[in-house]
Design an enzyme around this catalytic site. Sequence first.
Site, PDB file in Angstrom:
ATOM      1  N   LYS A 132       0.822  -1.224   0.000  1.00 11.69           N
ATOM      2  CA  LYS A 132       0.000   0.000   0.000  1.00 11.69           C
ATOM      3  C   LYS A 132       0.858   1.277   0.000  1.00 11.69           C
ATOM      4  CE  LYS A 132      -3.957  -2.067   2.410  1.00 11.69           C
ATOM      5  NZ  LYS A 132      -3.409  -3.328   2.964  1.00 11.69           N
ATOM      6  N   ASP A 135       3.205   7.494  -1.185  1.00  8.52           N
ATOM      7  CA  ASP A 135       4.018   8.709  -1.081  1.00  8.52           C
ATOM      8  C   ASP A 135       4.285   9.289  -2.477  1.00  8.52           C
ATOM      9  OD1 ASP A 135       5.774  10.667   0.037  1.00  8.52           O
ATOM     10  OD2 ASP A 135       6.276   9.258   1.627  1.00  8.52           O
ATOM     11  N   GLN A 284     -15.008  -5.455   7.202  1.00  3.60           N
ATOM     12  CA  GLN A 284     -16.347  -5.935   6.848  1.00  3.60           C
ATOM     13  C   GLN A 284     -16.218  -7.117   5.901  1.00  3.60           C
ATOM     14  OE1 GLN A 284     -19.144  -2.217   6.549  1.00  3.60           O
ATOM     15  NE2 GLN A 284     -17.431  -1.946   5.170  1.00  3.60           N
TER      16      GLN A 284
HETATM   17  P1  5BU Z   1      -8.820 -10.795   6.732  1.00  4.12           P
HETATM   18  O1  5BU Z   1      -8.167 -11.561   7.827  1.00  4.12           O
HETATM   19  O2  5BU Z   1      -9.458 -11.699   5.644  1.00  4.12           O
HETATM   20  O3  5BU Z   1      -9.747  -9.751   7.237  1.00  4.12           O
HETATM   21  O4  5BU Z   1      -7.591 -10.057   6.023  1.00  4.12           O
HETATM   22  C1  5BU Z   1      -7.738  -9.211   4.933  1.00  4.12           C
HETATM   23  C2  5BU Z   1      -6.402  -8.803   4.365  1.00  4.12           C
HETATM   24  O5  5BU Z   1      -6.609  -7.944   3.253  1.00  4.12           O
HETATM   25  C3  5BU Z   1      -5.483  -8.053   5.319  1.00  4.12           C
HETATM   26  O6  5BU Z   1      -4.154  -8.406   5.021  1.00  4.12           O
HETATM   27  C4  5BU Z   1      -5.690  -6.590   4.983  1.00  4.12           C
HETATM   28  O7  5BU Z   1      -4.523  -5.825   5.183  1.00  4.12           O
HETATM   29  C5  5BU Z   1      -6.021  -6.665   3.500  1.00  4.12           C
HETATM   30  N1  5BU Z   1      -6.942  -5.604   3.049  1.00  4.12           N
HETATM   31  C6  5BU Z   1      -8.235  -5.504   3.517  1.00  4.12           C
HETATM   32  O8  5BU Z   1      -8.681  -6.284   4.355  1.00  4.12           O
HETATM   33  N2  5BU Z   1      -9.049  -4.519   3.021  1.00  4.12           N
HETATM   34  C7  5BU Z   1      -8.635  -3.617   2.107  1.00  4.12           C
HETATM   35  O9  5BU Z   1      -9.419  -2.775   1.677  1.00  4.12           O
HETATM   36  C8  5BU Z   1      -7.295  -3.749   1.650  1.00  4.12           C
HETATM   37  C9  5BU Z   1      -6.488  -4.738   2.123  1.00  4.12           C
HETATM   38 BR1  5BU Z   1      -6.649  -2.533   0.408  1.00  4.12          BR
END
Ligand code: 5BU
Length: 338
Positions: A132, A135, A284
């Site tokens: 992500k 900069d 979410q």
């Molecule tokens: P989860 O454990 O399925 O909630 O993880 C989701 C991953 O996707 C986690 O590494 C976040 O940093 C990444 N992510 C996210 O959840 N939502 C976003 O909008 C983005 C990245 Br961009």
Amino acid sequence: VIARGERWPERWCHRFKSADPCFSCASQSPEPPTSPAPSVYPRLSYSARLPFCRNSAARALLKVVDRKKSNLCLSADVTTKEQLLRLAEQAGPHICLLKTHMDILSDFDATVPAALLALSEKHDFLLFEDRKFADIGSTVAAQYSGGVYRIASWSHIVNAHAIAGPGILAGLKQPVEKQLKESNVEGSTVAPRGLLLIAEMSSSGSLATGSYTTANLLMAEADPEWVCGFICQRAISKEKGMIHMSPGVQLPTDEDAVAPAAAASSSSFPSTPARTGTDSLGQQYTSPRDLLVTHGTDIIIVGRAIIQAKDAAKECERYRKAGWEAYEESLAASDAKK
Ligand code: 5BU
């Protein structure tokens, strides 16, 4: 990349009161943004989209997806290299893409990317460092190519917030162009590289909406050789070569009362995915079916639902199957509409 002063299609420049908008008007327009239409249908198969991909990582990814019948990206959010490599080995056969956050490893060293690359070849998946970047161009160029992680040397895909403007795309492209030049001199081939723009986020109250999302779309479509797609919650681009990837995915566990079909069919507003759950910090969750069938995205990104499962490989396979069935259902729905 569109430079300041270049034309944006069909928009009005509020700054210079002209029909030839400058870049800043694309993101500052006081007009209600024409919300990028989630043009889900007609839907093409992954393989039929290949000829439209101008980016090397997009092409490589769609080929893997098609070969393995997997649109599952595992988000390997673990904190030691041993856990990461074990997870990659277990999940490898079921996934098309392994997403990492290298900076959460407590014991990172240069052997980790090398070991991941070996596993990516062994099991046929690509790597995506979820860095992500956000900069100015010269800083992100240094962050991408250098430092401890040297991301450009191993990660097939990276992502960026477009918040800093088009310079961030140009900055990230520099190390890749350098690799290309060097490979021409040495006669070697260059591994695929691509950039995803974070056009929307899965978290509650995200500011990546409306005209900001639209500006992401325009920036990406202005450089399809470098940008391979988006992180988003619905299909936002009509370009068939752009890949839409969605985090915030969970299936009901066996104990849950909500059946997947019931959860998905509750979505009556195409621009708002039907949420199936949350975590305590604003994440979410949506079902694969809702994302692929109702909202037209292409890749599901799953983290804790898999890595915290008792049997990660088995859970991976459950998500792979759900993602693939949702994809096949979206193709069938598209055919039915013809
Ligand atoms: P989860 O454990 O399925 O909630 O993880 C989701 C991953 O996707 C986690 O590494 C976040 O940093 C990444 N992510 C996210 O959840 N939502 C976003 O909008 C983005 C990245 Br961009």
